[in-house]
Scaffold this motif. Structure first.
Motif, PDB file in Angstrom:
ATOM      1  N   ASP A  45      -7.633   3.389  -4.264  1.00 15.27           N
ATOM      2  CA  ASP A  45      -6.567   4.250  -3.753  1.00 15.27           C
ATOM      3  C   ASP A  45      -7.204   5.530  -3.264  1.00 15.27           C
ATOM      4  O   ASP A  45      -8.140   6.029  -3.887  1.00 15.27           O
ATOM      5  N   ARG A  84      -5.337   7.181  -9.006  1.00 14.27           N
ATOM      6  CA  ARG A  84      -6.375   6.337  -9.623  1.00 14.27           C
ATOM      7  C   ARG A  84      -6.537   6.676 -11.104  1.00 14.27           C
ATOM      8  O   ARG A  84      -6.591   5.785 -11.949  1.00 14.27           O
ATOM      9  N   THR A 132      -4.737  -2.179  -5.741  1.00 16.53           N
ATOM     10  CA  THR A 132      -4.983  -1.382  -4.542  1.00 16.53           C
ATOM     11  C   THR A 132      -3.718  -0.873  -3.878  1.00 16.53           C
ATOM     12  O   THR A 132      -2.682  -1.529  -3.879  1.00 16.53           O
ATOM     13  N   ASP A 133      -3.868   0.294  -3.281  1.00 18.18           N
ATOM     14  CA  ASP A 133      -2.810   0.856  -2.440  1.00 18.18           C
ATOM     15  C   ASP A 133      -2.849   0.127  -1.098  1.00 18.18           C
ATOM     16  O   ASP A 133      -3.889  -0.395  -0.694  1.00 18.18           O
TER      17      ASP A 133
END
Length: 127
Positions: free
Chosen positions: A8, A14, A54-55
């Motif tokens: 991210d 994070r 994950t983003d």
């Protein structure tokens, strides 16, 4: 032990994800973090990672492109995607590229922990 990786571009997020995972007794090892998809992909190539969190929107390489690359490389990494965007096209693209699920920000602790356990169960069945 389950190996997790967090990607991210937001350092605070994070750290927050790390805290959620560590404080809830999830039996895992967080093996790394990255602030963009390209960095994350390089680290995933170098070390076996069981679960990538994950983003979807990041600089250099977004979460969709990263998920696509993970699959093209044949990596068995389970991918959990999160985003502030509640748009069908993002959900569809991530799932099309093998994401386990798509979480909306703000991320609910319980939902994240349940997905990590689901990933653990699927990995156990595959092994």
């Amino acid at each position: 032990m389950l190996k997790l990786f967090i990607a991210d571009d937001d350092n605070i997020l994070r750290r927050g994800l790390r805290t959620i995972i560590e404080e809830n007794g999830v039996s895992c090892q967080i093996v790394g973090e990255a602030s963009n998809g390209a960095q994350a992909l390089e680290k995933l190539k170098a070390e076996r990672v069981d679960v990538l969190i994950t983003d979807i929107k990041m600089p250099v390489m977004d979460g969709i492109e990263m998920a696509k690359n993970v699959r093209e490389l044949g990596l068995k990494t389970k991918i959990i995607v999160f985003s502030g965007f509640d748009e069908y096209k993002y959900v569809r693209e991530t799932l099309k590229h093998g994401a386990l699920d798509y979480l909306l920000k703000p991320i609910e602790n319980k939902a994240l922990l349940e997905l990590i356990e689901r990933a653990r169960a699927e990995i156990g069945q595959e092994r």
